[in-house]
Every structure is written in structure tokens, then in C-alpha cells.
Design a protein around this motif. Structure first.
Motif, short mmCIF file in Angstrom:
data_model
loop_
_atom_site.label_atom_id
_atom_site.label_comp_id
_atom_site.label_asym_id
_atom_site.label_seq_id
_atom_site.Cartn_x
_atom_site.Cartn_y
_atom_site.Cartn_z
N GLY A 238 0.76 -1.24 0.00
CA GLY A 238 0.00 0.00 0.00
C GLY A 238 0.79 1.29 0.00
O GLY A 238 0.23 2.37 0.26
N PHE A 239 2.08 1.25 -0.32
CA PHE A 239 2.87 2.48 -0.37
C PHE A 239 2.54 3.27 -1.64
O PHE A 239 2.16 2.71 -2.67
N ASP A 240 2.72 4.58 -1.55
CA ASP A 240 2.62 5.46 -2.71
C ASP A 240 4.01 5.51 -3.34
O ASP A 240 4.91 6.17 -2.82
N VAL A 241 4.20 4.80 -4.45
CA VAL A 241 5.52 4.64 -5.06
C VAL A 241 5.54 5.22 -6.46
O VAL A 241 4.66 4.94 -7.27
N THR A 242 6.58 6.02 -6.76
CA THR A 242 6.77 6.57 -8.10
C THR A 242 8.18 6.24 -8.56
O THR A 242 9.16 6.56 -7.87
N PHE A 243 8.28 5.59 -9.71
CA PHE A 243 9.58 5.32 -10.32
C PHE A 243 9.95 6.49 -11.20
O PHE A 243 9.17 6.91 -12.05
N ILE A 244 11.15 7.04 -11.01
CA ILE A 244 11.64 8.15 -11.82
C ILE A 244 12.91 7.71 -12.54
O ILE A 244 13.89 7.33 -11.90
#
Length: 250
Positions: A238-244
Motif C-alpha cells: 500500500g505504499f505510494d511509489v513513483t519510479f523516476i
């Protein structure tokens, strides 16, 4: 999730205690205690840190972190600016190097093999946690066809040494700077070897040992493990994850 619990979760997934590495794996720079928003990327560069600050991230999770064996120890210049930005914004930095390369599902090798339709069969080295792997193309391809496939999938043309006329069936692979394993691949009679980088002597090894060689980029071959790890953290925890993806031509 609390920082200590998050660090333990990552250790449970990647098992860094099972392999000797060139840097500390896990929490490298301590930030806030509560972690909800995570930025993932290949390398903890200033550009990635700036992006994490802009997104108010609680943590950065990368493949290439800090504190490598043999590097200069004083925290000055570029290192001071990077670590200073993390501390000033209370952002945690977690890094996993070889444990992320070798994970059988989330690892860089496993993810690259999946993208390129390679069935991994075993480790290339005769040890329990081989960094390099060997396997077989699901569909045999000529060297030129495989080079074109790499270019299409990774969006960059590989440096190639094509010395065989037969189609490639068996292949060794190691993401990143694994060019030194080409000789081991040749010793085991593999048709080709794929990695991220090349050295001057690598091409001679390819030509003189009759093994096709592909260097598809250190960064380009190591985008997918950290991305897969972030996706697992988002989907299962449930983490808010963004790959950049910070572009890097190497």
C-alpha cells in the motif's frame, strides 16, 4: 510504516546477508520515521533527490546508493550536497546493490531476462549466489535480430560484437558492469553474452572465443529491478511509489 519496519521488510525480500557487497545495503541515510511516499530510481543522484523533494517523498529507494568501498570518505562537494539535501528534507535513503541484481524474481537479471524472452537456467558462476546468470532464448535469433530486439525493448541500440553466423540459443547475462564474465560464458560454450558495459579487452574476448557480445548500457539494463521492487511495495503493502527514470547514456 515505521522506518525500522520498512527496512526489515526490504531485508526480508532481498536478503542482503546472503551475499558480500561493495557497499552497505539497507538504510544509508536516516530521515523521518513514518514512511508512506517512496521515490524509486537507479541511482541516488542529485536529480533524483531533487525530484523526491519536489514530490515530498518520505524515502528514496535505489540500486546505486552511497559509501562504496574505496571511495573518498570526506563528505565534501557533490557528496555533501546530496547528503545535505536528504538531511535538510528529512528523506530516508535506502539502497540495495547486489541483492537486487540477483533476486530470482525482482532482480535486475531476472527482470531483464523476462523483457528479452530469456529463460534463466542457472548461475554462470559455480557459487550459490552467482551475480551472472545463464539461460536460453525462448526463440533463437541471429545476433543482428537479438541486437534489434534489445534496441526495441530498452529504447537504445547496444554495442555489439557479432562473430557467429548461427542463431543464438544459449546466453549468459549480467546487468550493469558485468563485462568481465564474458570469459566464463565462453568457457562454458555459450553462444552469446549480454551485459551493460564493455571494456577494451571485451571485444577481443568476443572475437577470439567466438561468442557474440552485447553491451546494452549500465543504466538501461538496471532500470527494471528497482521498478519491480517499487511495484511490489505499492501493490502488496500500500505504499505510494513513483519510479523516476533519470536518463543516463552509459
Amino acid at each position: 510504516m515505521q522506518r525500522r519496519e520498512f527496512n526489515q521488510l526490504l531485508n526480508d525480500i532481498l536478503k542482503p546477508h546472503t551475499i558480500n557487497d561493495f557497499c552497505p545495503n539497507g538504510l544509508q541515510v536516516e530521515g523521518k520515521n513514518e514512511i508512506k511516499t517512496i521515490i524509486t530510481g537507479v541511482t541516488a543522484s542529485q536529480a533524483l533527490i531533487d525530484a523526491a523533494i519536489e514530490k515530498n517523498a518520505d524515502a528514496i529507494l535505489v540500486h546505486h546508493g552511497y559509501f562504496w568501498k574505496g571511495e573518498s570518505q570526506p563528505i565534501t562537494g557533490m557528496k555533501k550536497r546530496r547528503i545535505g539535501a536528504l538531511l535538510a528534507n528529512d528523506i530516508n535513503l535506502f539502497a540495495y546493490h547486489l541483492p537486487l541484481d540477483i533476486h530470482p524474481v525482482l532482480g535486475n537479471n531476472a527482470q531483464l531476462a523476462l523483457l528479452l524472452d530469456i529463460e534463466i537456467e542457472a548461475g554462470l558462476e559455480p557459487v550459490a549466489n552467482s551475480v551472472a546468470m545463464k539461460g536460453r532464448l525462448k526463440t533463437p535469433l541471429t545476433g543482428e535480430e537479438f541486437a534489434n530486439k534489445i534496441a526495441q525493448v530498452l529504447n537504445r541500440s547496444p554495442l555489439s560484437s557479432l562473430v557467429r553466423t548461427d542463431k543464438i540459443e544459449t546466453i549468459g547475462l549480467c546487468t550493469g558492469g558485468g563485462q568481465g564474465y564474458i570469459d566464463l560464458a565462453a568457457e562454458q560454450g555459450l553462444d552469446a553474452y549480454l551485459t551493460g558495459e564493455a571494456s577494451e579487452q571485451t571485444i577481443h574476448s568476443s572475437r577470439e572465443q567466438n561468442i557474440d557480445f552485447f553491451a546494452a548500457g549500465h543504466h538501461a539494463t538496471e532500470r527494471y529491478g528497482i521498478k519491480a521492487l517499487g511495484e511490489l511495495l505499492a501493490q502488496e503493502h500500500g505504499f505510494d511509489v513513483t519510479f523516476i527514470d533519470i536518463d543516463n547514456p552509459v
